[in-house]
Design an enzyme around this catalytic site. Structure first.
Site, short mmCIF file in Angstrom:
data_model
loop_
_atom_site.label_atom_id
_atom_site.label_comp_id
_atom_site.label_asym_id
_atom_site.label_seq_id
_atom_site.Cartn_x
_atom_site.Cartn_y
_atom_site.Cartn_z
N ASP A 34 -15.21 8.02 19.50
CA ASP A 34 -14.35 8.23 18.35
C ASP A 34 -14.48 7.11 17.32
OD1 ASP A 34 -13.32 10.63 19.13
OD2 ASP A 34 -11.42 9.84 19.88
N LYS A 56 -12.98 11.21 13.83
CA LYS A 56 -12.14 11.94 12.89
C LYS A 56 -11.30 10.93 12.13
CE LYS A 56 -10.60 14.51 16.29
NZ LYS A 56 -9.85 15.50 17.10
N MET A 168 0.37 7.34 13.61
CA MET A 168 -0.14 8.18 12.52
C MET A 168 0.94 8.51 11.50
SD MET A 168 -2.50 10.71 14.88
CE MET A 168 -1.17 10.98 16.09
#
Length: 323
Positions: A34, A56, A168
């Site tokens: 990642d 991502k 997030m």
């Protein structure tokens, strides 16, 4: 017969990976990694291992989750040992359940290896999310999916004597703070925002509910960052043990024509350095070319050191004299 390992890479400091994670990487045929994985960890894989990036970032996905799931199945069906290397702990907003379910449906052998999550790494920023008599409960959450459901939680109540740890949440930071205030939280309630927690590039803002948005904009903090609301977060205002390391904050691009072990690399990160190795000459490894390209803009902010004069010559030739 191969196996798929779903491995937590930890929050950023490469030394925080678990021993089981190291073992899995050591036998990998393919590493599927990642965006938030420290690149130093990739050097734990064998020189024969394929390195496949599926990172991502907000508004930009190299590969969607369904594509990642299918990739893992395809590799597993080839009988390969695959390490799916995910930042932090894959069970904390890491969608590991979806990947495990896909592998189980395909009758593929897999193992989940937890990692250290960012909520634990707040100690690199000077505080723990739980502390006796100050913060005796903790809610880990995210507002990314449904802000309405996030706002339905008793956030103000929990933050009175505990910590609300928000993953997030940077894109909705102002809305998050307004939600706490609307629930009756004090405007002076401490908030800590930690960017790149446990990396040498770590930055933080420690403020209050009514001032944190402005201070985050002032210091230009952005994802990836962790938001912690509650009294314990106020302790982050002091410099932490990590931030007091002699080389904390130094960003080093180390160019070498000599092989380096993982232990040698972590000698740098253990000093608080944001360390990036770049191998040239006899130590060159083409598998890292795409990684270098993705990091190219970041590397402009690094100080360059050369292991040998030959390494400098090779690097400058490769870069066309730009450095």
């Amino acid at each position: 017969m191969g196996k798929i390992y779903l491995v937590g890479a930890g929050p950023g400091d490469p030394g925080l990976i678990t021993f089981k994670g190291v073992q899995a990487l050591a036998q990998a045929d393919v590493v599927v990694y990642d965006r938030l994985v420290n690149p130093v960890l990739l050097y734990l894989a064998p020189e024969t291992a394929e390195l496949l990036y599926v990172g991502k970032s907000p508004q930009k996905h190299t590969m969607g989750q369904e594509g990642i799931n299918q990739t893992l199945v395809d590799l597993g069906q080839q009988g390969l040992n695959v390490v799916r290397l995910k930042g932090g702990d894959p069970s904390i907003f890491g969608r590991v359940g979806e990947e495990a379910a896909t592998l189980a449906a395909a009758n593929l052998a897999y193992e989940i290896i937890p990692g250290i999550t960012s909520a634990s790494a707040t100690m690199y920023a000077g505080f723990s999310v739980t502390e006796r008599l100050i913060s005796e409960k903790c809610l880990i959450c995210t507002p990314t999916a449904k802000l309405v459901e996030f706002a339905a939680e008793p956030l103000a109540q929990i933050s009175q004597g505990g910590s609300v740890v928000i993953y997030m949440g940077m894109e909705r930071l102002e809305e998050v703070c307004q939600t706490f205030l609307a629930q009756g939280a004090a405007a002076t309630l401490p908030v800590a925002v930690i960017q790149w927690c446990s990396w040498g590039r770590q930055q933080k803002v420690v403020a209050t509910l009514d001032s944190v948005v402005a201070k985050v904009h002032e210091q230009d903090l952005h994802n990836p960052a962790l938001v912690v609301v509650g009294p314990a977060a106020g302790k982050g205002a002091e410099r932490s043990w990590f931030e007091q390391l002699p080389s904390f904050g130094k960003r080093l691009l180390y160019v070498t024509d000599q092989p380096m072990t993982f232990s040698e690399m972590t000698e740098y990160t253990a000093q608080g350095i944001d360390f990036y190795p770049y191998f040239v000459g006899d130590a060159y490894d083409e598998r890292f070319d795409s990684l270098h390209q993705r990091w190219a803009s970041d590397l402009q902010d690094y100080t360059v050191e050369y292991a040998t004069p030959a390494a400098k010559t090779a690097f400058l030739k490769e870069q066309g004299g730009r450095r």
